[in-house]
Design an enzyme around this catalytic site. Structure first.
Site, PDB file in Angstrom:
ATOM      1  N   GLU A 187       0.805  -1.218   0.000  1.00 56.40           N
ATOM      2  CA  GLU A 187       0.000   0.000   0.000  1.00 56.40           C
ATOM      3  C   GLU A 187       0.842   1.273   0.000  1.00 56.40           C
ATOM      4  OE1 GLU A 187      -3.096   0.290  -0.407  1.00 56.40           O
ATOM      5  OE2 GLU A 187      -3.944  -1.673   0.025  1.00 56.40           O
ATOM      6  N   GLU A 245       7.401 -22.045   8.035  1.00 59.60           N
ATOM      7  CA  GLU A 245       7.740 -21.099   9.095  1.00 59.60           C
ATOM      8  C   GLU A 245       8.757 -21.686  10.070  1.00 59.60           C
ATOM      9  OE1 GLU A 245       4.552 -21.422  12.654  1.00 59.60           O
ATOM     10  OE2 GLU A 245       3.725 -20.672  10.769  1.00 59.60           O
TER      11      GLU A 245
END
Length: 321
Positions: A104, A135
């Protein structure tokens, strides 16, 4: 029935939460929430009300971490002003939120894509497909830092709701070794999971309504924190004038309309005059405002703005003083 709403800010008492943690002996994010033990028996309205009550904890958690968040903003902005970059790194929901916030920044603040980067375990495929097994690879987090040549002016924000993700810890350890500012965001208290970082941000929202589902309150509070970090950093870097996004990238009709409205509001010009000013500035709202305020041509305004590191207010005040 376990769930009731005597007031809109009902939460688990601190004393009860302490006892609950001692009894369970697990991470805060993995606890069972006593307010939602009958979740499957609630009406839809009761379910929505429960979410609303529990989500208030996200707001409170941000307030409790305000000093750490402010310190992070100042450190990130200082590094970026010297040519550094901001990296978010995480896995699963945490990683996706970092990628979202980074994505953004270019349209909102007209930053180059490399200035704020989101890194997720598993790469782009993990944005739309579960890759939780990745992960656990601390070496992959370390490799991500090496691959991007992270250095002293960079800031690396490791995001992990439960605080234990090896991928994130591997990245932060490597980043610290390379001289970067390291920032840790987790939703468990420091006594449960320690982190050797420069700034330790703990956003304690308590057990999830759906036990262990950290895409809920933990995800919400993480999004709030990242909003604050990126926006606050851009404010410090002079990419905001008043509360207007004067570095907005004019890349479509909606953003062009926003740019014109900013110019009209701040200059008093009509739509046509604002449009001409925008075009003359090369579709750069900040430069257009400076040209209008100082009566400088595009080249002179660019030089003045550059002299003040892109800070519009400083450029205007210096020229008009």
């Amino acid at each position: 029935m376990y769930f009731s709403l005597p007031d809109p800010y009902q939460t688990i008492s601190d004393k009860y939460m302490t006892n609950f943690l001692q009894e369970r002996g697990h991470l805060l994010t993995e606890q069972v929430n006593p307010n939602s033990l009958n979740l499957d028996q609630l009406s839809s309205l009761e379910l929505v009300e429960l979410f609303n009550v529990e989500d208030q904890r996200a707001i409170d958690a941000v307030a409790a971490a305000k000093h750490e968040l402010a310190e992070a903003i100042d450190c990130i902005a200082a590094g970026l002003s010297l040519g550094g970059r901001l990296f978010y790194i995480g896995a699963g929901t945490s990683g996706r939120l970092g990628v979202l916030d980074a994505a953004e920044c270019p349209p909102t603040f007209c930053t180059p894509p490399e200035l704020v980067q989101g890194i997720i375990a598993g790469g782009n495929d993990a944005l739309v497909r579960s890759s939780e097994d990745l992960e656990d690879r601390a070496e992959d987090g370390e490799a991500a830092m090496v691959e991007r040549n992270v250095s002293k002016n960079d800031a690396v924000v490791g995001i992990t709701a439960g605080g234990t993700t090896p991928y994130v810890h591997g990245a932060l350890k490597a980043a610290k070794t390379r001289g970067a500012t390291t920032i840790f965001i987790a939703c468990v208290p420091a006594e449960q999971v320690k982190a050797d970082v420069d700034i330790d941000i703990r956003l304690l929202t308590g057990p999830e309504i759906l036990a262990g589902s950290t895409r809920l309150k933990a995800g919400t509070v993480t999004k709030l924190a990242l909003n604050i970090l990126s926006t606050g950093t851009m404010v410090r870097l002079g990419k905001v004038y008043g509360n207007r996004m004067v570095d907005v990238a004019v890349t479509n009709n909606k953003l062009r309309d926003r740019a014109l409205r900013i110019l009209q509001d701040l200059t008093g010009l009509g739509r046509d005059a604002a449009n001409s000013l925008l075009e003359n500035s090369g579709k750069w709202v900040k430069l257009a405002l400076l040209m209008h305020s100082t009566n400088l041509d595009k080249q002179a305004a660019e030089q003045l703005l550059s002299k003040h590191q892109g800070n519009l207010r400083a450029a205007i005040e210096n020229c008009n003083s």
